[in-house]
Design an enzyme around this catalytic site. Structure first.
Site, short mmCIF file in Angstrom:
data_model
loop_
_atom_site.label_atom_id
_atom_site.label_comp_id
_atom_site.label_asym_id
_atom_site.label_seq_id
_atom_site.Cartn_x
_atom_site.Cartn_y
_atom_site.Cartn_z
N ARG A 267 -34.97 -9.33 6.55
CA ARG A 267 -33.96 -9.85 5.61
C ARG A 267 -32.70 -9.01 5.60
O ARG A 267 -31.63 -9.48 5.23
CB ARG A 267 -34.53 -9.96 4.19
CG ARG A 267 -33.49 -10.46 3.17
CD ARG A 267 -34.05 -10.73 1.79
NE ARG A 267 -34.99 -9.72 1.34
CZ ARG A 267 -34.64 -8.50 0.90
NH1 ARG A 267 -33.37 -8.15 0.82
NH2 ARG A 267 -35.57 -7.65 0.53
N ASP B 159 -13.10 -22.32 7.42
CA ASP B 159 -14.31 -22.93 7.97
C ASP B 159 -13.90 -23.55 9.31
O ASP B 159 -13.20 -24.55 9.35
CB ASP B 159 -14.84 -23.98 6.99
CG ASP B 159 -16.11 -24.66 7.50
OD1 ASP B 159 -16.35 -24.68 8.72
OD2 ASP B 159 -16.86 -25.21 6.65
N LYS C 7 -24.03 -27.06 13.88
CA LYS C 7 -23.26 -28.08 14.60
C LYS C 7 -23.02 -27.61 16.04
O LYS C 7 -23.97 -27.35 16.74
CB LYS C 7 -21.95 -28.35 13.83
CG LYS C 7 -22.15 -28.50 12.31
CD LYS C 7 -22.93 -29.73 11.92
CE LYS C 7 -23.37 -29.73 10.45
NZ LYS C 7 -22.30 -29.51 9.48
N TYR D 150 -15.74 -30.12 3.39
CA TYR D 150 -17.11 -30.57 3.63
C TYR D 150 -17.78 -30.83 2.27
O TYR D 150 -17.56 -30.08 1.32
CB TYR D 150 -17.86 -29.48 4.41
CG TYR D 150 -19.30 -29.77 4.63
CD1 TYR D 150 -19.71 -30.74 5.55
CD2 TYR D 150 -20.28 -29.09 3.92
CE1 TYR D 150 -21.05 -31.00 5.74
CE2 TYR D 150 -21.62 -29.34 4.11
CZ TYR D 150 -22.00 -30.31 5.03
OH TYR D 150 -23.32 -30.57 5.21
C1 PLP Z 1 -22.24 -29.01 8.20
C2 PLP Z 1 -21.07 -28.28 7.66
C3 PLP Z 1 -21.23 -27.27 6.70
C4 PLP Z 1 -22.58 -26.91 6.13
O1 PLP Z 1 -23.42 -26.41 7.11
P1 PLP Z 1 -25.04 -26.42 6.99
O2 PLP Z 1 -25.43 -25.70 8.24
O3 PLP Z 1 -25.49 -27.84 6.89
O4 PLP Z 1 -25.36 -25.64 5.76
C5 PLP Z 1 -20.10 -26.61 6.26
N1 PLP Z 1 -18.88 -26.94 6.72
C6 PLP Z 1 -18.68 -27.89 7.62
C7 PLP Z 1 -17.30 -28.20 8.08
C8 PLP Z 1 -19.77 -28.60 8.13
O5 PLP Z 1 -19.57 -29.58 9.02
#
Ligand code: PLP
Length: 390
Positions: free
Chosen positions: A56, A182, A207, A110
């Site tokens: 962790r 992000d 992603k 998001y």
């Molecule tokens: C999918 C996504 C998230 C969240 O990610 P998770 O891995 O599902 O927690 C945050 N920001 C964007 C732009 C995303 O496409």
């Protein structure tokens, strides 16, 4: 670890993706960095809490290998992986803001991030102002004595808008606040935010970074000092990434450039085809001259990303029948995988918004979002041609 250092500014991304952070001579002679799944390792005298080798605490050798690789790919001093993209964003904010602090959030977000900012931030005593992504006057007006951070996404979902990213980085620097971006939709293949001055870069590695739609993970990159603070908060809140998922992510990263470039090519080819088709009323792709942020994307990016959206002529009925007629893409939310995915945001990613809010943002009920996979562009175009002809 004895990894050769690569100049992340001059070494091609394809080369970095394969070789960055890989020790030479290879660890135990293994060309693939081994997976350490152990939770705990023998103590060394004088270790501090954060140095204990415990899973962790992000000190497992496979986690540390992944961190080095991720830092190299974003061109950052340091990186930390998290249990999800949401863990990356929330841990970054938790490490940056205290009760009573204020954050400026530009553009649309998001769904999970928007939900967190509107539902959880107030419970933590944080104040959030949403501002226009290009509205410099609104940013200045939003500034308060306790403003600590500016948050934005590189490419918006699903309209693929590109905010004034250089302006936001400069504004944040000028006011001494932390800029957080992000970068999930762009990936570092398309855009590296640290190069224009962003302090912290977050990703959902679920992603495109992993790219195979088979794990959940997140990433934050920044300076050693900033990532040290974020890792400390992560260690306490407990959203650390399991090394097995990290091992798979490190494997996915090696082909990131190949996958993203192929996705970019297919995405733009398909967008061009759709823009010229009589069955399509509107296409939102930053690579098209018709997109309001085309010039900005061209200036900042290398390629235009894999995700775009469009509206068929004929409304929701036409949208639904198109989704039924397509043979290659899966009808599913998410994005960035090797397989194309198609979805109608009004009933998936943006179902949490009211119909009025969606309309105001331009997310119409008949809008379709497409995440381009690595299939041959001609096959994707042929599939759309048959589905639209039907
Ligand atoms: C999918 C996504 C998230 C969240 O990610 P998770 O891995 O599902 O927690 C945050 N920001 C964007 C732009 C995303 O496409």
């Amino acid at each position: 670890m004895n990894a050769p250092s690569h100049d992340t500014a001059t070494t091609a991304f394809e080369t970095l993706a394969v070789h960055a952070a890989e020790p030479r001579p290879a660890h135990g002679g293994s060309v693939v960095h081994p997976l350490y799944q152990g939770t705990v390792f023998e103590s060394v005298p004088g270790e501090s809490y954060d140095e204990l080798k415990y899973i962790r605490l992000n000190t497992n050798p496979s986690q540390q290998h992944l961190h080095e690789k991720l830092a190299a790919l974003e061109g950052a001093e340091a990186a930390v992986a998290t249990a999800s993209g949401m863990a990356a964003i929330t841990t970054t904010l938790l490490a940056t803001l205290a009760a009573g602090d204020h954050v400026i959030a530009a553009g649309s977000f998001y769904g999970g991030t928007h939900h967190f900012l509107t539902e959880q931030a107030p419970r933590l005593g944080w104040n959030v102002d949403f501002v226009g992504p290009d509205d410099h006057d609104a940013w200045a007006e939003a500034m308060r004595p306790r403003t600590k951070a500016f948050l934005v996404e590189t490419i918006s979902n699903p309209l693929a808008r590109v905010a004034d990213l250089a302006g936001i980085a400069a504004f944040s620097r000028e006011h001494g606040i932390t800029s957080i971006i992000d970068n999930t939709f762009a990936t570092p293949v398309v855009f590296r935010p640290h190069t224009i001055g962003f302090d912290l870069v977050c990703h959902s590695a679920t992603k495109a970074l992993n790219g195979h739609s088979d794990l959940v993970a997140g990433v934050v990159t920044g300076t050693e000092e900033a990532i040290g603070r974020i890792r400390h908060v992560l260690n306490l809140y407990g959203g650390s990434l399991d090394p097995h998922a990290g091992f798979l992510l490190a494997r996915g990263l090696k082909t990131l450039a190949l996958r993203v470039r192929q996705q970019n090519t297919g995405s733009l080819a398909l967008a061009r085809f759709l823009e010229g088709h009589k069955g399509i009323a509107q296409v939102n792709h930053p690579g098209l001259e018709s997109h309001p942020d085309h010039a900005r994307a061209t200036e900042l990016f290398d390629g235009y990303g894999s995700v775009f959206s469009f509206r068929p002529t004929g409304g929701v009925e036409a949208a639904e029948s198109l989704l039924k007629g397509l043979r290659l893409p899966y009808v599913a939310p998410s994005l960035g995988g090797v397989e194309s995915l198609v979805t109608r945001p009004a009933v998936t990613s943006h179902a949490g918004m009211s119909a009025e809010e969606r309309e105001a943002e331009g997310i119409h009920d008949d809008l379709i979002r497409f995440s381009t996979g690595i299939e041959a562009p001609d096959d994707l175009i042929a599939d759309f041609a048959q589905a639209l002809g039907a």
